[in-house]
Scaffold this active site. Sequence first.
Site, PDB file in Angstrom:
ATOM      1  N   ARG A  91       0.816  -1.219   0.000  1.00 30.76           N
ATOM      2  CA  ARG A  91       0.000   0.000   0.000  1.00 30.76           C
ATOM      3  C   ARG A  91       0.849   1.268   0.000  1.00 30.76           C
ATOM      4  O   ARG A  91       0.449   2.288  -0.568  1.00 30.76           O
ATOM      5  CB  ARG A  91      -0.947  -0.002   1.203  1.00 30.76           C
ATOM      6  CG  ARG A  91      -2.066  -1.000   0.986  1.00 30.76           C
ATOM      7  CD  ARG A  91      -3.028  -1.045   2.133  1.00 30.76           C
ATOM      8  NE  ARG A  91      -4.230  -1.768   1.716  1.00 30.76           N
ATOM      9  CZ  ARG A  91      -5.101  -2.293   2.550  1.00 30.76           C
ATOM     10  NH1 ARG A  91      -4.907  -2.185   3.858  1.00 30.76           N
ATOM     11  NH2 ARG A  91      -6.153  -2.925   2.098  1.00 30.76           N
ATOM     12  N   LYS A 134     -21.862 -15.912  -0.092  1.00 35.16           N
ATOM     13  CA  LYS A 134     -23.279 -15.664   0.170  1.00 35.16           C
ATOM     14  C   LYS A 134     -24.009 -14.853  -0.884  1.00 35.16           C
ATOM     15  O   LYS A 134     -23.520 -13.836  -1.352  1.00 35.16           O
ATOM     16  CB  LYS A 134     -23.415 -14.943   1.507  1.00 35.16           C
ATOM     17  CG  LYS A 134     -23.099 -15.819   2.679  1.00 35.16           C
ATOM     18  CD  LYS A 134     -23.265 -15.038   3.960  1.00 35.16           C
ATOM     19  CE  LYS A 134     -23.135 -15.961   5.169  1.00 35.16           C
ATOM     20  NZ  LYS A 134     -23.052 -15.151   6.395  1.00 35.16           N
ATOM     21  N   GLY A 191     -11.999  -8.495  -1.670  1.00 34.59           N
ATOM     22  CA  GLY A 191     -10.781  -8.876  -0.961  1.00 34.59           C
ATOM     23  C   GLY A 191     -10.331 -10.294  -1.256  1.00 34.59           C
ATOM     24  O   GLY A 191      -9.162 -10.544  -1.583  1.00 34.59           O
ATOM     25  N   GLY A 201     -14.275  -3.625   0.345  1.00 35.62           N
ATOM     26  CA  GLY A 201     -15.618  -3.104   0.618  1.00 35.62           C
ATOM     27  C   GLY A 201     -16.004  -1.999  -0.340  1.00 35.62           C
ATOM     28  O   GLY A 201     -17.142  -1.920  -0.812  1.00 35.62           O
TER      29      GLY A 201
HETATM   30  P1  ADP Z   1     -14.828 -11.352  -2.023  1.00 34.09           P
HETATM   31  O1  ADP Z   1     -14.025 -11.052  -0.765  1.00 34.09           O
HETATM   32  O2  ADP Z   1     -13.945 -11.519  -3.227  1.00 34.09           O
HETATM   33  O3  ADP Z   1     -15.938 -10.378  -2.232  1.00 34.09           O
HETATM   34  P2  ADP Z   1     -16.493 -13.236  -0.625  1.00 34.09           P
HETATM   35  O4  ADP Z   1     -16.008 -12.678   0.667  1.00 34.09           O
HETATM   36  O5  ADP Z   1     -17.880 -12.988  -1.024  1.00 34.09           O
HETATM   37  O6  ADP Z   1     -15.496 -12.799  -1.814  1.00 34.09           O
HETATM   38  O7  ADP Z   1     -16.341 -14.831  -0.604  1.00 34.09           O
HETATM   39  C1  ADP Z   1     -15.124 -15.462  -0.380  1.00 34.09           C
HETATM   40  C2  ADP Z   1     -15.325 -16.744   0.388  1.00 34.09           C
HETATM   41  O8  ADP Z   1     -16.270 -17.581  -0.237  1.00 34.09           O
HETATM   42  C3  ADP Z   1     -14.044 -17.529   0.489  1.00 34.09           C
HETATM   43  O9  ADP Z   1     -13.640 -17.580   1.836  1.00 34.09           O
HETATM   44  C4  ADP Z   1     -14.417 -18.905  -0.052  1.00 34.09           C
HETATM   45  O10 ADP Z   1     -13.860 -19.971   0.690  1.00 34.09           O
HETATM   46  C5  ADP Z   1     -15.917 -18.906   0.089  1.00 34.09           C
HETATM   47  N1  ADP Z   1     -16.546 -19.894  -0.800  1.00 34.09           N
HETATM   48  C6  ADP Z   1     -16.477 -19.954  -2.140  1.00 34.09           C
HETATM   49  N2  ADP Z   1     -17.102 -21.048  -2.600  1.00 34.09           N
HETATM   50  C7  ADP Z   1     -17.589 -21.707  -1.530  1.00 34.09           C
HETATM   51  C8  ADP Z   1     -18.298 -22.925  -1.345  1.00 34.09           C
HETATM   52  N3  ADP Z   1     -18.664 -23.678  -2.379  1.00 34.09           N
HETATM   53  N4  ADP Z   1     -18.603 -23.295  -0.072  1.00 34.09           N
HETATM   54  C9  ADP Z   1     -18.245 -22.521   0.951  1.00 34.09           C
HETATM   55  N5  ADP Z   1     -17.567 -21.377   0.857  1.00 34.09           N
HETATM   56  C10 ADP Z   1     -17.228 -20.970  -0.370  1.00 34.09           C
HETATM   57 MG    MG Z   2     -14.475 -11.377   1.314  1.00 30.26          MG
END
Ligand code: ADP
Ligand code: MG
Length: 396
Positions: free
Chosen positions: A39, A202, A353, A376
């Site tokens: 950073r 989610k 992230g 975020g």
């Molecule tokens: P980002 O930070 O890129 O926005 P998210 O925080 O929404 O992504 O999601 C990341 C998480 O989703 C990771 O920790 C990953 O392990 C989890 N994940 C992805 N696929 C699955 C799955 N099939 N079952 C459970 N967790 C999952």
């Molecule tokens: Mg995340």
Amino acid sequence: MSMTNKKTIEDVAVQGKRVLVRCDFNVPLKEGAITDDTRIVAALPTIQYLINNGAKVILCSHLGKPKGPSPEFSLAPVAARLSELLGKDVVFAADDNIVGENAQKAVAEMKDGDVVLLENTRYRAEETKNGEALSKEFASLADVFVDDAFGTAHRAHCSNVGVTQYVKDCVAGYLIQKEIQYLGNAVNAPVRPLVAVLGGSKVSSKISVIENLLDKVDKLLIGGGMAYTFMKAKGYEVGDSLLEPDFIDYAKEMMAKAGDKLVLPVDTVIGKEFDNDTETKIVPEGGIEAGWQGLDIGPKTVELFSDILKTAKTVVWNGPMGVFEMPNFAKGTNAIAQVLATLEDATTVIGGGDSVAAVNQAGLGDKMTHISTGGGASLEYLEGKDLPGIAALNDK
Ligand code: ADP
Ligand code: MG
């Protein structure tokens, strides 16, 4: 949105001016040592430009979440590292009040081209409440305000939003300019076809992203944990996979609205337990058995998604395709990263992230057009929201 039309440091006169720059120096520290200076390095172009153009460069940032002044959250180590990187003195204005006597004195003594770093903006609780007093104090140090901290742009704090009410010239630094350019254009003025890849854990945390993107994309590919709620909505059993029962109706609605724009996995890597070394199988659509859970997209899905991605001119990716933290369930995510890395005339934008971590873990970070520096903040951008830290800057 007016968000893409903001003045930048090149649009204002800075010679001889006191320029306050809100940076993102929220670096990881271990026993007072910086363990990753990405950073700080990322902030150099803006700082160097201001030095070269004869500004008095006053830097500020938060670091962690201190409850009041405390040495383990001091920005002193950042000043030292920054000084090494710039090859010149960086005066650290140690000051529990951030803009107290010591900081004012350091700024008063500056010559053109000098650099001063203020203490952690979160030493005072008003910072995160966007309070008037501290905002005015920041403004008292500044003829020009530059925001270069995209990671906090989705929050209205004194050091990025409050301060702008009391400074006439408020502009974007190079980092924020780049985020606006790539995220903004990808979503609001994309070269088509625009394909979005959404994953992660989610549906509930990505609802607004799905809604905002659905209207704009040519295709929306859904993988990761959120896919199972859609599969359930299609009438399939999903075993012990991640499922948000409250969002099944929502998923149905989205599928009806999206038609063939929305593409779901056609096969799934399932495991007995949530464990890297668990027994696994690859099953077709609808084949997730009771007692098993989906942990990654399968090879046919990788193929299907890849074929669509190869037609794209713009790709936005948010959310890993599986539990990429476990090597055995990182294959789908890695394969998608690999496809993006080989797209020759497409703009590829990665936000979120964990998605950024996944791309970097695959060693493909430098093959992407743009990797967003704010988890975020990039998510809120993809949701179509106005980010207060950007909205507060002057329009061109
Ligand atoms: P980002 O930070 O890129 O926005 P998210 O925080 O929404 O992504 O999601 C990341 C998480 O989703 C990771 O920790 C990953 O392990 C989890 N994940 C992805 N696929 C699955 C799955 N099939 N079952 C459970 N967790 C999952
Ligand atoms: Mg995340």
